[in-house]
Scaffold this active site. Sequence first.
Site, mmCIF file in Angstrom:
data_model
loop_
_atom_site.group_PDB
_atom_site.id
_atom_site.type_symbol
_atom_site.label_atom_id
_atom_site.label_comp_id
_atom_site.label_asym_id
_atom_site.label_seq_id
_atom_site.Cartn_x
_atom_site.Cartn_y
_atom_site.Cartn_z
ATOM 1 C CE LYS A 144 -4.296 -1.730 1.853
ATOM 2 N NZ LYS A 144 -5.264 -1.713 2.951
ATOM 3 C CE LYS A 192 -5.172 -7.814 -3.297
ATOM 4 N NZ LYS A 192 -5.835 -7.537 -2.122
ATOM 5 C CE LYS A 242 -13.665 -2.995 -2.235
ATOM 6 N NZ LYS A 242 -13.630 -2.810 -0.797
HETATM 7 P P1 AMP Z 1 -11.246 -5.215 0.764
HETATM 8 O O1 AMP Z 1 -11.959 -4.909 -0.500
HETATM 9 O O2 AMP Z 1 -9.768 -5.072 0.638
HETATM 10 O O3 AMP Z 1 -11.834 -4.548 1.944
HETATM 11 O O4 AMP Z 1 -11.457 -6.781 0.986
HETATM 12 C C1 AMP Z 1 -12.649 -7.311 1.494
HETATM 13 C C2 AMP Z 1 -12.604 -8.824 1.500
HETATM 14 O O5 AMP Z 1 -12.505 -9.328 0.168
HETATM 15 C C3 AMP Z 1 -11.390 -9.405 2.242
HETATM 16 O O6 AMP Z 1 -11.813 -10.572 2.916
HETATM 17 C C4 AMP Z 1 -10.428 -9.751 1.158
HETATM 18 O O7 AMP Z 1 -9.568 -10.805 1.520
HETATM 19 C C5 AMP Z 1 -11.375 -10.186 0.043
HETATM 20 N N1 AMP Z 1 -10.775 -9.966 -1.282
HETATM 21 C C6 AMP Z 1 -10.421 -8.777 -1.811
HETATM 22 N N2 AMP Z 1 -9.886 -8.933 -3.041
HETATM 23 C C7 AMP Z 1 -9.885 -10.266 -3.292
HETATM 24 C C8 AMP Z 1 -9.458 -11.072 -4.397
HETATM 25 N N3 AMP Z 1 -8.949 -10.534 -5.497
HETATM 26 N N4 AMP Z 1 -9.619 -12.406 -4.302
HETATM 27 C C9 AMP Z 1 -10.151 -12.973 -3.183
HETATM 28 N N5 AMP Z 1 -10.573 -12.276 -2.120
HETATM 29 C C10 AMP Z 1 -10.456 -10.931 -2.157
HETATM 30 N N1 TRP Z 2 -8.413 -5.453 6.198
HETATM 31 C C1 TRP Z 2 -9.510 -6.138 5.568
HETATM 32 C C2 TRP Z 2 -9.365 -5.983 4.051
HETATM 33 O O1 TRP Z 2 -8.811 -5.038 3.561
HETATM 34 C C3 TRP Z 2 -10.820 -5.613 6.011
HETATM 35 C C4 TRP Z 2 -11.055 -5.823 7.455
HETATM 36 C C5 TRP Z 2 -11.055 -4.874 8.423
HETATM 37 C C6 TRP Z 2 -11.353 -7.061 8.115
HETATM 38 N N2 TRP Z 2 -11.355 -5.418 9.632
HETATM 39 C C7 TRP Z 2 -11.523 -6.748 9.486
HETATM 40 C C8 TRP Z 2 -11.467 -8.371 7.680
HETATM 41 C C9 TRP Z 2 -11.811 -7.738 10.419
HETATM 42 C C10 TRP Z 2 -11.753 -9.359 8.628
HETATM 43 C C11 TRP Z 2 -11.924 -9.041 9.993
HETATM 44 O O2 TRP Z 2 -9.843 -6.786 3.331
#
Ligand code: AMP
Ligand code: TRP
Length: 333
Positions: A111, A191, A194
Amino acid sequence: MVRTMSGIQPTGNLHIGNYLGALVNWVALQQQYEAFFCVVDLHALTQRPDPVALRRAVREVTIGILASGVDPDRATLFVQSHVPQHAELAWILSCLTPLGDLNRMTQFKDKSGNQPENINAGLFTYPILQTADIVLYRAERVPVGEDQEQHLELARETVRRFNHVYGDTLPEPQVVKSHAPRVMGLDGETKMSKSRNNEIGLFETAEETLQKLRGAKTDPARLRRSDPGNPEVCNVFAWHGFFTPAAQRAEIDAGCRSAGLGCVDCKKMLAANLEQVKGPIRERAAVLREHPQRLDEILAAGAAKARAAAEVTMELVRGRIGLRAAAAGSGQP
Ligand code: AMP
Ligand code: TRP
Protein backbone atom coordinates in the site's frame (compact mmCIF):
# COMPACT_ATOMS: atom_id res chain seq x y z
CA MET A 1 -22.69 -19.74 20.17
CA VAL A 2 -19.36 -19.37 18.40
CA ARG A 3 -18.97 -16.02 16.69
CA THR A 4 -17.76 -15.04 13.25
CA MET A 5 -16.61 -11.56 12.25
CA SER A 6 -15.41 -9.94 9.07
CA GLY A 7 -15.06 -6.55 7.41
CA ILE A 8 -14.94 -4.89 4.02
CA GLN A 9 -13.58 -1.45 3.26
CA PRO A 10 -15.85 1.14 1.67
CA THR A 11 -13.25 2.22 -0.84
CA GLY A 12 -14.92 1.68 -4.19
CA ASN A 13 -17.24 -0.73 -5.86
CA LEU A 14 -17.43 -4.32 -4.73
CA HIS A 15 -16.04 -6.74 -7.28
CA ILE A 16 -16.28 -10.46 -7.88
CA GLY A 17 -13.06 -10.97 -5.88
CA ASN A 18 -14.80 -9.59 -2.81
CA TYR A 19 -17.84 -11.66 -3.61
CA LEU A 20 -16.01 -14.98 -4.08
CA GLY A 21 -13.23 -14.36 -1.59
CA ALA A 22 -15.38 -13.04 1.24
CA LEU A 23 -19.11 -12.50 0.76
CA VAL A 24 -20.00 -16.04 -0.30
CA ASN A 25 -18.53 -17.23 2.97
CA TRP A 26 -20.26 -14.54 5.00
CA VAL A 27 -23.61 -15.71 3.64
CA ALA A 28 -22.82 -19.33 4.51
CA LEU A 29 -21.40 -18.64 7.96
CA GLN A 30 -24.33 -16.55 9.16
CA GLN A 31 -26.35 -19.80 9.20
CA GLN A 32 -24.04 -21.51 11.61
CA TYR A 33 -22.48 -18.81 13.77
CA GLU A 34 -23.43 -15.62 15.49
CA ALA A 35 -22.20 -13.21 12.83
CA PHE A 36 -20.85 -9.65 12.98
CA PHE A 37 -20.20 -8.06 9.60
CA CYS A 38 -18.73 -4.62 9.39
CA VAL A 39 -18.20 -1.88 6.82
CA VAL A 40 -14.81 -0.65 7.99
CA ASP A 41 -14.91 3.07 7.31
CA LEU A 42 -12.12 3.84 9.81
CA HIS A 43 -9.80 1.59 7.82
CA ALA A 44 -10.77 3.44 4.64
CA LEU A 45 -9.51 6.73 6.16
CA THR A 46 -5.97 5.48 5.56
CA GLN A 47 -6.60 6.41 1.92
CA ARG A 48 -7.92 9.88 2.82
CA PRO A 49 -11.15 9.55 0.83
CA ASP A 50 -13.29 12.49 -0.15
CA PRO A 51 -16.01 12.79 2.57
CA VAL A 52 -18.91 12.70 0.13
CA ALA A 53 -17.43 9.70 -1.66
CA LEU A 54 -16.85 7.91 1.65
CA ARG A 55 -20.46 8.36 2.77
CA ARG A 56 -21.65 7.08 -0.58
CA ALA A 57 -19.27 4.12 -0.55
CA VAL A 58 -20.43 3.07 2.93
CA ARG A 59 -24.00 2.86 1.62
CA GLU A 60 -23.08 1.13 -1.62
CA VAL A 61 -20.96 -1.50 0.10
CA THR A 62 -23.73 -2.12 2.64
CA ILE A 63 -26.16 -2.55 -0.24
CA GLY A 64 -23.77 -5.00 -1.90
CA ILE A 65 -23.46 -7.05 1.26
CA LEU A 66 -27.23 -7.25 1.67
CA ALA A 67 -27.83 -7.94 -2.02
CA SER A 68 -25.32 -10.79 -1.87
CA GLY A 69 -27.45 -12.50 0.75
CA VAL A 70 -26.38 -11.34 4.20
CA ASP A 71 -29.57 -11.35 6.23
CA PRO A 72 -29.77 -8.50 8.76
CA ASP A 73 -32.18 -10.54 10.87
CA ARG A 74 -29.51 -13.18 11.33
CA ALA A 75 -26.24 -11.27 11.17
CA THR A 76 -25.34 -8.01 12.85
CA LEU A 77 -24.43 -5.68 9.98
CA PHE A 78 -22.95 -2.34 10.99
CA VAL A 79 -20.53 0.48 10.25
CA GLN A 80 -17.26 0.45 12.19
CA SER A 81 -17.29 4.14 13.20
CA HIS A 82 -20.75 3.73 14.74
CA VAL A 83 -19.12 1.62 17.45
CA PRO A 84 -16.50 3.77 19.20
CA GLN A 85 -15.05 0.78 21.07
CA HIS A 86 -13.16 -0.28 17.91
CA ALA A 87 -10.85 2.73 18.18
CA GLU A 88 -10.53 2.38 21.95
CA LEU A 89 -9.46 -1.25 21.76
CA ALA A 90 -7.13 -0.52 18.84
CA TRP A 91 -5.22 1.92 21.04
CA ILE A 92 -4.93 -0.60 23.85
CA LEU A 93 -3.69 -3.31 21.48
CA SER A 94 -1.24 -0.93 19.82
CA CYS A 95 0.54 -0.69 23.17
CA LEU A 96 1.05 -4.46 23.02
CA THR A 97 2.28 -4.66 19.44
CA PRO A 98 6.02 -4.52 18.68
CA LEU A 99 6.93 -2.29 15.73
CA GLY A 100 8.89 -5.19 14.29
CA ASP A 101 5.70 -7.20 13.85
CA LEU A 102 4.05 -4.41 11.88
CA ASN A 103 7.18 -3.96 9.81
CA ARG A 104 6.76 -7.45 8.42
CA MET A 105 3.31 -6.80 6.97
CA THR A 106 3.47 -7.15 3.20
CA GLN A 107 0.23 -5.24 2.71
CA PHE A 108 1.78 -2.17 4.33
CA LYS A 109 4.63 -2.38 1.85
CA ASP A 110 2.24 -2.81 -1.09
CA LYS A 111 0.00 0.00 0.00
CA SER A 112 2.80 2.44 0.69
CA GLY A 113 4.07 1.66 -2.79
CA ASN A 114 0.60 2.45 -4.18
CA GLN A 115 0.28 5.78 -2.38
CA PRO A 116 3.83 7.10 -1.87
CA GLU A 117 2.45 10.61 -1.34
CA ASN A 118 0.47 9.51 1.72
CA ILE A 119 2.25 6.92 3.84
CA ASN A 120 0.48 7.73 7.07
CA ALA A 121 0.72 6.13 10.51
CA GLY A 122 -2.78 4.66 10.10
CA LEU A 123 -1.58 2.62 7.16
CA PHE A 124 1.10 1.15 9.39
CA THR A 125 -1.15 0.40 12.37
CA TYR A 126 -4.02 -0.78 10.14
CA PRO A 127 -3.69 -4.44 11.24
CA ILE A 128 -4.03 -3.44 14.89
CA LEU A 129 -7.41 -1.86 14.20
CA GLN A 130 -8.33 -5.01 12.29
CA THR A 131 -7.37 -7.11 15.29
CA ALA A 132 -9.55 -4.90 17.48
CA ASP A 133 -12.48 -5.43 15.07
CA ILE A 134 -12.24 -9.16 15.57
CA VAL A 135 -11.37 -9.34 19.24
CA LEU A 136 -14.08 -6.87 20.26
CA TYR A 137 -16.65 -9.53 19.38
CA ARG A 138 -14.58 -12.40 20.71
CA ALA A 139 -14.88 -13.86 17.22
CA GLU A 140 -13.28 -17.23 16.55
CA ARG A 141 -13.96 -17.55 12.81
CA VAL A 142 -12.87 -14.90 10.33
CA PRO A 143 -13.71 -15.39 6.64
CA VAL A 144 -11.21 -13.49 4.46
CA GLY A 145 -9.29 -13.83 1.22
CA GLU A 146 -5.65 -14.88 1.14
CA ASP A 147 -4.42 -11.26 1.22
CA GLN A 148 -5.59 -11.01 4.84
CA GLU A 149 -3.97 -14.15 6.24
CA GLN A 150 -0.89 -12.34 7.46
CA HIS A 151 -3.06 -9.83 9.31
CA LEU A 152 -4.91 -12.69 10.93
CA GLU A 153 -1.66 -14.26 12.07
CA LEU A 154 -0.76 -10.95 13.69
CA ALA A 155 -4.18 -10.87 15.34
CA ARG A 156 -3.57 -14.33 16.79
CA GLU A 157 -0.19 -13.29 18.14
CA THR A 158 -1.69 -10.18 19.70
CA VAL A 159 -4.36 -12.25 21.42
CA ARG A 160 -1.71 -14.61 22.76
CA ARG A 161 0.32 -11.67 24.03
CA PHE A 162 -2.71 -10.10 25.70
CA ASN A 163 -3.64 -13.37 27.38
CA HIS A 164 -0.05 -13.92 28.49
CA VAL A 165 0.32 -10.45 30.01
CA TYR A 166 -3.16 -10.00 31.51
CA GLY A 167 -4.47 -13.52 31.96
CA ASP A 168 -6.67 -15.60 29.71
CA THR A 169 -9.26 -13.19 28.35
CA LEU A 170 -9.65 -13.40 24.58
CA PRO A 171 -10.17 -16.29 22.13
CA GLU A 172 -7.76 -16.79 19.20
CA PRO A 173 -9.40 -16.13 15.85
CA GLN A 174 -9.07 -18.63 13.00
CA VAL A 175 -9.19 -17.87 9.28
CA VAL A 176 -12.07 -19.40 7.37
CA LYS A 177 -10.55 -19.99 3.95
CA SER A 178 -12.53 -19.32 0.86
CA HIS A 179 -12.66 -21.62 -2.17
CA ALA A 180 -11.52 -18.55 -4.14
CA PRO A 181 -8.80 -17.11 -1.91
CA ARG A 182 -7.16 -15.02 -4.62
CA VAL A 183 -9.19 -13.99 -7.63
CA MET A 184 -7.00 -12.44 -10.30
CA GLY A 185 -7.83 -9.19 -12.07
CA LEU A 186 -8.55 -8.55 -15.75
CA ASP A 187 -4.84 -8.05 -16.35
CA GLY A 188 -4.22 -11.66 -15.31
CA GLU A 189 -1.15 -10.50 -13.37
CA THR A 190 -2.32 -9.00 -10.08
CA LYS A 191 -5.17 -9.86 -7.75
CA MET A 192 -8.45 -8.18 -8.44
CA SER A 193 -8.54 -5.03 -6.39
CA LYS A 194 -10.61 -1.88 -6.05
CA SER A 195 -7.51 0.27 -6.32
CA ARG A 196 -5.98 -1.41 -9.38
CA ASN A 197 -8.72 -0.77 -11.87
CA ASN A 198 -8.66 -4.41 -12.96
CA GLU A 199 -11.98 -5.52 -11.57
CA ILE A 200 -15.29 -6.96 -12.68
CA GLY A 201 -17.79 -5.04 -10.58
CA LEU A 202 -20.56 -6.87 -8.78
CA PHE A 203 -23.15 -4.38 -9.99
CA GLU A 204 -22.02 -4.23 -13.61
CA THR A 205 -24.47 -5.05 -16.38
CA ALA A 206 -23.88 -8.04 -18.67
CA GLU A 207 -22.83 -5.70 -21.49
CA GLU A 208 -20.31 -3.86 -19.33
CA THR A 209 -18.79 -7.14 -18.22
CA LEU A 210 -18.56 -8.50 -21.74
CA GLN A 211 -16.89 -5.28 -22.84
CA LYS A 212 -14.28 -5.63 -20.10
CA LEU A 213 -13.77 -9.33 -20.76
CA ARG A 214 -12.97 -8.60 -24.40
CA GLY A 215 -9.78 -6.95 -23.20
CA ALA A 216 -9.00 -9.55 -20.52
CA LYS A 217 -5.74 -11.50 -20.75
CA THR A 218 -6.06 -15.15 -21.74
CA ASP A 219 -3.45 -17.85 -22.35
CA PRO A 220 -0.51 -15.68 -23.48
CA ALA A 221 0.63 -18.28 -26.06
CA ARG A 222 -2.71 -18.35 -27.84
CA LEU A 223 -2.59 -15.55 -30.39
CA ARG A 224 -4.81 -16.84 -33.19
CA ARG A 225 -8.03 -18.77 -33.00
CA SER A 226 -6.32 -21.69 -34.75
CA ASP A 227 -3.66 -21.96 -31.99
CA PRO A 228 -4.37 -24.69 -29.48
CA GLY A 229 -4.83 -23.21 -26.00
CA ASN A 230 -3.79 -24.27 -22.55
CA PRO A 231 -6.64 -23.66 -20.07
CA GLU A 232 -4.38 -24.21 -17.06
CA VAL A 233 -2.59 -20.94 -17.67
CA CYS A 234 -5.65 -18.98 -18.80
CA ASN A 235 -7.17 -16.41 -16.47
CA VAL A 236 -10.54 -16.57 -18.19
CA PHE A 237 -10.66 -20.32 -17.69
CA ALA A 238 -9.81 -19.81 -14.02
CA TRP A 239 -12.92 -17.61 -13.68
CA HIS A 240 -14.98 -20.29 -15.40
CA GLY A 241 -13.95 -22.42 -12.43
CA PHE A 242 -16.07 -20.22 -10.17
CA PHE A 243 -19.08 -19.54 -12.36
CA THR A 244 -19.47 -22.39 -14.85
CA PRO A 245 -20.95 -25.84 -14.22
CA ALA A 246 -18.47 -28.73 -14.46
CA ALA A 247 -19.93 -30.24 -17.66
CA GLN A 248 -19.69 -26.98 -19.58
CA ARG A 249 -16.22 -26.41 -18.20
CA ALA A 250 -15.09 -29.77 -19.56
CA GLU A 251 -16.41 -28.80 -23.00
CA ILE A 252 -14.59 -25.49 -22.86
CA ASP A 253 -11.40 -27.22 -21.78
CA ALA A 254 -11.56 -29.64 -24.73
CA GLY A 255 -12.63 -26.92 -27.19
CA CYS A 256 -9.76 -24.67 -26.16
CA ARG A 257 -7.12 -27.40 -26.44
CA SER A 258 -8.32 -28.49 -29.88
CA ALA A 259 -8.74 -24.88 -31.06
CA GLY A 260 -12.39 -25.67 -31.76
CA LEU A 261 -13.45 -22.92 -29.38
CA GLY A 262 -12.11 -19.37 -29.72
CA CYS A 263 -11.35 -16.99 -26.86
CA VAL A 264 -14.17 -14.64 -27.81
CA ASP A 265 -16.75 -17.39 -27.51
CA CYS A 266 -15.21 -18.60 -24.30
CA LYS A 267 -15.49 -15.07 -22.89
CA LYS A 268 -19.11 -14.78 -24.00
CA MET A 269 -19.93 -17.98 -22.13
CA LEU A 270 -18.24 -16.62 -19.03
CA ALA A 271 -20.12 -13.32 -19.29
CA ALA A 272 -23.42 -15.22 -19.52
CA ASN A 273 -22.62 -17.37 -16.49
CA LEU A 274 -21.41 -14.38 -14.49
CA GLU A 275 -24.69 -12.69 -15.26
CA GLN A 276 -26.56 -15.57 -13.62
CA VAL A 277 -24.91 -14.54 -10.37
CA LYS A 278 -24.64 -10.79 -10.83
CA GLY A 279 -28.09 -10.20 -12.34
CA PRO A 280 -30.11 -11.06 -9.23
CA ILE A 281 -27.61 -9.20 -7.01
CA ARG A 282 -27.91 -6.11 -9.19
CA GLU A 283 -31.69 -6.27 -9.04
CA ARG A 284 -31.76 -6.63 -5.26
CA ALA A 285 -29.33 -3.73 -4.98
CA ALA A 286 -31.60 -1.54 -7.12
CA VAL A 287 -34.53 -2.25 -4.79
CA LEU A 288 -32.42 -1.44 -1.73
CA ARG A 289 -31.31 1.87 -3.27
CA GLU A 290 -34.96 2.85 -3.58
CA HIS A 291 -35.42 2.46 0.19
CA PRO A 292 -32.72 4.54 1.85
CA GLN A 293 -34.67 4.64 5.09
CA ARG A 294 -34.70 0.86 5.33
CA LEU A 295 -30.92 0.91 4.97
CA ASP A 296 -30.63 3.49 7.78
CA GLU A 297 -32.78 1.29 10.00
CA ILE A 298 -30.71 -1.82 9.32
CA LEU A 299 -27.47 0.01 10.12
CA ALA A 300 -28.89 1.66 13.25
CA ALA A 301 -30.12 -1.68 14.58
CA GLY A 302 -26.81 -3.31 13.70
CA ALA A 303 -24.82 -0.59 15.46
CA ALA A 304 -26.92 -0.90 18.61
CA LYS A 305 -26.37 -4.67 18.76
CA ALA A 306 -22.68 -4.34 17.98
CA ARG A 307 -22.16 -1.64 20.64
CA ALA A 308 -23.80 -3.80 23.27
CA ALA A 309 -21.61 -6.80 22.42
CA ALA A 310 -18.50 -4.62 22.19
CA GLU A 311 -19.11 -3.04 25.55
CA VAL A 312 -19.19 -6.42 27.28
CA THR A 313 -15.68 -7.19 25.97
CA MET A 314 -14.41 -3.71 26.73
CA GLU A 315 -15.52 -3.86 30.37
CA LEU A 316 -13.61 -7.11 30.71
CA VAL A 317 -10.54 -5.69 28.97
CA ARG A 318 -10.57 -2.41 30.90
CA GLY A 319 -10.77 -4.37 34.14
CA ARG A 320 -7.91 -6.68 33.15
CA ILE A 321 -5.52 -3.93 32.25
CA GLY A 322 -6.24 -1.72 35.25
CA LEU A 323 -8.34 1.02 33.69
CA ARG A 324 -11.29 0.03 35.90
CA ALA A 325 -11.89 -2.10 38.95
CA ALA A 326 -11.23 -5.73 38.09
CA ALA A 327 -14.36 -7.79 37.39
CA ALA A 328 -15.69 -9.71 40.38
CA GLY A 329 -14.27 -13.23 40.53
CA SER A 330 -11.42 -12.45 38.14
CA GLY A 331 -8.86 -13.27 40.81
CA GLN A 332 -7.21 -9.89 40.29
CA PRO A 333 -6.71 -7.28 43.02
P1 AMP B 1 -11.25 -5.21 0.76
O1 AMP B 1 -11.96 -4.91 -0.50
O2 AMP B 1 -9.77 -5.07 0.64
O3 AMP B 1 -11.83 -4.55 1.94
O4 AMP B 1 -11.46 -6.78 0.99
C1 AMP B 1 -12.65 -7.31 1.49
C2 AMP B 1 -12.60 -8.82 1.50
O5 AMP B 1 -12.51 -9.33 0.17
C3 AMP B 1 -11.39 -9.41 2.24
O6 AMP B 1 -11.81 -10.57 2.92
C4 AMP B 1 -10.43 -9.75 1.16
O7 AMP B 1 -9.57 -10.81 1.52
C5 AMP B 1 -11.38 -10.19 0.04
N1 AMP B 1 -10.77 -9.97 -1.28
C6 AMP B 1 -10.42 -8.78 -1.81
N2 AMP B 1 -9.89 -8.93 -3.04
C7 AMP B 1 -9.88 -10.27 -3.29
C8 AMP B 1 -9.46 -11.07 -4.40
N3 AMP B 1 -8.95 -10.53 -5.50
N4 AMP B 1 -9.62 -12.41 -4.30
C9 AMP B 1 -10.15 -12.97 -3.18
N5 AMP B 1 -10.57 -12.28 -2.12
C10 AMP B 1 -10.46 -10.93 -2.16
N1 TRP C 1 -8.41 -5.45 6.20
C1 TRP C 1 -9.51 -6.14 5.57
C2 TRP C 1 -9.36 -5.98 4.05
O1 TRP C 1 -8.81 -5.04 3.56
C3 TRP C 1 -10.82 -5.61 6.01
C4 TRP C 1 -11.06 -5.82 7.46
C5 TRP C 1 -11.06 -4.87 8.42
C6 TRP C 1 -11.35 -7.06 8.11
N2 TRP C 1 -11.35 -5.42 9.63
C7 TRP C 1 -11.52 -6.75 9.49
C8 TRP C 1 -11.47 -8.37 7.68
C9 TRP C 1 -11.81 -7.74 10.42
C10 TRP C 1 -11.75 -9.36 8.63
C11 TRP C 1 -11.92 -9.04 9.99
O2 TRP C 1 -9.84 -6.79 3.33
